[in-house]
Design an enzyme around this catalytic site. Structure first.
Site: not given
Ligand code: NDP
Ligand code: 2IT
Length: 445
Positions: A124, A164, A235-236
Site C-alpha cells: 500500500k 484508493d 461514501g460516494f
Molecule cells: P474515494 O476517495 O473515491 O471515496 C471515498 C468516499 O468516502 C468519498 O465519498 C469521501 O467523501 C468519503 N470519505 C472519505 N473519508 C471520509 C471520512 N473520514 N468520513 C466520511 N466519509 C469519508 O475512495 P474509494 O471509494 O476508492 O475508497 C473507499 C474505501 O474503499 C476505502 O476504505 C478504500 O480503502 C476501500 N477500497 C477501495 C478500492 C478501490 O478500488 N478504489 C478497492 C477496495 C477497497 P469526500 O470525497 O467528500 O471526502
Molecule cells: O484496497 C484495495 O484493495 C484497493 N485500493 C485496490 C488495490 C488494487 O491494487 O487494485
C-alpha cells in the site's frame, strides 16, 4: 501461539499505530486454530515475519500550487509481503494518511489478494496530500512529484500500485505519464489505467460490483435477494458508486449515501439520473451530498450524522476505516438490519463487529467483500502481459466467479457448528494459509 505476548511486543515496537495493531489483532485472533493445526508455521516464525512489512519507504514530495506557493507532503510505499506475487495495492491521498494507516491497509491487502486466487502480494502507499479543492494542474504537479520518487521502487513484476481514497483514473494517468517518461517503458506498472492505454473494462466499477456480487451470495445463504431491500451506503466514491449502481440494477433501493460532513436520505431511492448527477460533481472535485438534497425533491441532508441511524435491511459502509462504531451497530441491529457488508477497508470497529456477531446477522469483512477491485486489477495485469483486451462481459464474468469463490472459501473456513458463518474467520484463515505455506516453502527471507 501466545497472542497477548505477540500483541504486547508489537505495541512496544510500534507505539500509537492503532489501526495497524487493530488489523493485526483481528487476523491473529482468527488463525489461532490454524497455528495449532500447522506446527510448521510456528517453527518457521511465520507470525513474527508476516506482521512486519518487508520494507517501508518514505520520501519528500515537494510541489508548487497555482499561486506559486511551495508545499511539502510525505510520500510512502509499504511493501508488505511478496510470497505469492509482486507487491500489489492502492495509493491513498488523504490528509489523514500516516504510517499506521498504510501498514494496516498493506497488511490487510496480503490476505485479500490471496483470497482472489490471483498471484499478487500485498502493499500500500500514499501521501498526506489533500486533493480536495485542488485544481487539475495542482493535482498533476503533485502526482508527477510523487512519481519522481516512487518509480525507483515499482515495476510490473515488482510492485504494482493502483487507486484508493483520493486516487482515481485521473491521478493514475498523471502518475503513469511520469513513470513512462522516466523509464521509457510502457508497461503494466499501475492498474486502473485509462482504457486506451492498457486499462481494463470494469476496473472503475469493479470494487462496488464485486461487493454486491459477494453480498448476493451472503443473502442467498438465508434464501434472500436484493429485490425490494432497503440499502444504506456510506461514501460516494469509487467503491460506493459501483455498489449503488449494481444494487439498483438488482432491484434493491439505496436510500442513503454520505460524505464526511453528513448524509443524504432519499426514501425514493438513489438511481438512474441521480447517480449520473453525482458522478458529474465527483469528476469535477465538487461536494456531492449537500447539493443532491437541493437538486432532488424528497431528499434531505442530515448534517454531521452518519447514515447508520436509518432503518434498513442491508448496510454497506464504503467510505473509510472505523466509520461504524458500537453505537452505530446497536442502532442498525435495533432497526432490523440483517446484513452488513464492508465495501471499505475495516470500516467497522471491533466492538461493532462483536454486536453483529452476537445478533447473528450476516456480516462480512472488507478483505472479502471489496476484493473485486484488486481482483480486477489482477485481470488488468493479465491482459497487459498478454497484450490483449478482454470484453466487458468476459471481465465481469471472471469477477463474478472470483467473488463466488471467495464466498465459498469464507464458508469453508468460517462455518460454525450451529451453521452460523463467521466470515471474518473464514476470510482470514483462507487468505492466511496460502501465504503462510508459500513463506514456509521459500525459507526464512
Ligand atoms: P474515494 O476517495 O473515491 O471515496 C471515498 C468516499 O468516502 C468519498 O465519498 C469521501 O467523501 C468519503 N470519505 C472519505 N473519508 C471520509 C471520512 N473520514 N468520513 C466520511 N466519509 C469519508 O475512495 P474509494 O471509494 O476508492 O475508497 C473507499 C474505501 O474503499 C476505502 O476504505 C478504500 O480503502 C476501500 N477500497 C477501495 C478500492 C478501490 O478500488 N478504489 C478497492 C477496495 C477497497 P469526500 O470525497 O467528500 O471526502
Ligand atoms: O484496497 C484495495 O484493495 C484497493 N485500493 C485496490 C488495490 C488494487 O491494487 O487494485
Amino acid at each position: 501461539m501466545n497472542l497477548e505476548k505477540i500483541m504486547t511486543d508489537l505495541e512496544k515496537k510500534h507505539p500509537g499505530e492503532v489501526e495497524y495493531l487493530q488489523a493485526v489483532r483481528e487476523v491473529l485472533e482468527s488463525i489461532q486454530d490454524v497455528m495449532k493445526e500447522y506446527p510448521q508455521f510456528e517453527a518457521k516464525g511465520i507470525i513474527e515475519r508476516i506482521v512486519e512489512p518487508d520494507r517501508v519507504l518514505t520520501f519528500k514530495v515537494p510541489w508548487v500550487d497555482d499561486n506559486g506557493k511551495v508545499h511539502v507532503n510525505i510520500g510512502y510505499r509499504v511493501q508488505y509481503n511478496n510470497a505469492i506475487g509482486p507487491y500489489k495495492g492502492g495509493i491513498r491521498f488523504h490528509p489523514s494518511v500516516n504510517l499506521s494507516i498504510l501498514k494496516f491497509l498493506g497488511f490487510e491487502q496480503i490476505f485479500k489478494n490471496s483470497l482472489t486466487s490471483l498471484p499478487m502480494g500485498g502493499g500500500k502507499g500514499g501521501s498526506d496530500f489533500d486533493p480536495k479543492g485542488r485544481s487539475d494542474a495542482e493535482i498533476m504537479r503533485f502526482c508527477q512529484s510523487f512519481m519522481l520518487e516512487l518509480w525507483r521502487l515499482i515495476g510490473p513484476e515488482t510492485d504494482v500500485p493502483a487507486g484508493d481514497i483520493g486516487v482515481g483514473g485521473k491521478e493514475i494517468g498523471y502518475m503513469y505519464g511520469m513513470y513512462k517518461k522516466l523509464t521509457l517503458e510502457h508497461v503494466g506498472v499501475l492498474t486502473g489505467k485509462g482504457l486506451n492505454w492498457g486499462g481494463s473494462l470494469i476496473r472503475p466499477e469493479a470494487t462496488g460490483f464485486g461487493a454486491v456480487y459477494f453480498t448476493q451470495e451472503m443473502l442467498a445463504t438465508r434464501g434472500e435477494t436484493f429485490k425490494g431491500k432497503k440499502v444504506v451506503v456510506s461514501g460516494f466514491g469509487n467503491v460506493a458508486w459501483g455498489a449503488v449502481s449494481k444494487v439498483t440494477e438488482l432491484g434493491g433501493k439505496v436510500i442513503a449515501i454520505s460524505g464526511p460532513d453528513g448524509y443524504v436520505h432519499d426514501p425514493d431511492g438513489i438511481s438512474g439520473e441521480k447517480i449520473k448527477y453525482m458522478q458529474v460533481l465527483r469528476a469535477s472535485n465538487q461536494d456531492i451530498v449537500k447539493p443532491y438534497a437541493t437538486e432532488f425533491p424528497g431528499a434531505t441532508f442530515v448534517a454531521g450524522k452518519r447514515p447508520w441511524e436509518l432503518k434498513c435491511d442491508v448496510a454497506m459502509p464504503c467510505a473509510t476505516q472505523n466509520e461504524l462504531n458500537k453505537a452505530d451497530a446497536e442502532a442498525l441491529v435495533a432497526n432490523g438490519v440483517f446484513c452488513v457488508a464492508e465495501g471499505a477497508n475495516m470500516p467497522c470497529t471491533p466492538e461493532a463487529i462483536e454486536i453483529f456477531h452476537r445478533a447473528k446477522i450476516l456480516f462480512a469483512p472488507g478483505k472479502a467483500v471489496n476484493a473485486g477491485g484488486v481482483a480486477t486489477s489482477g485481470l488488468e495485469m493479465s491482459q497487459n502481459s498478454l497484450k490483449l483486451n478482454w470484453s466487458r462481459e468476459e471481465v465481469d464474468e471472471k469477477l463474478h466467479t472470483i467473488m463466488r469463490n471467495i464466498h465459498s472459501a469464507c464458508v469453508k473456513y468460517g462455518k460454525r457448528e450451529d451453521g452460523y458463518i463467521d466470515y471474518v474467520k473464514g476470510a482470514n484463515v483462507a487468505g492466511f494459509i496460502k501465504v503462510a505455506n508459500a513463506m514456509v516453502d521459500q525459507g526464512v527471507v
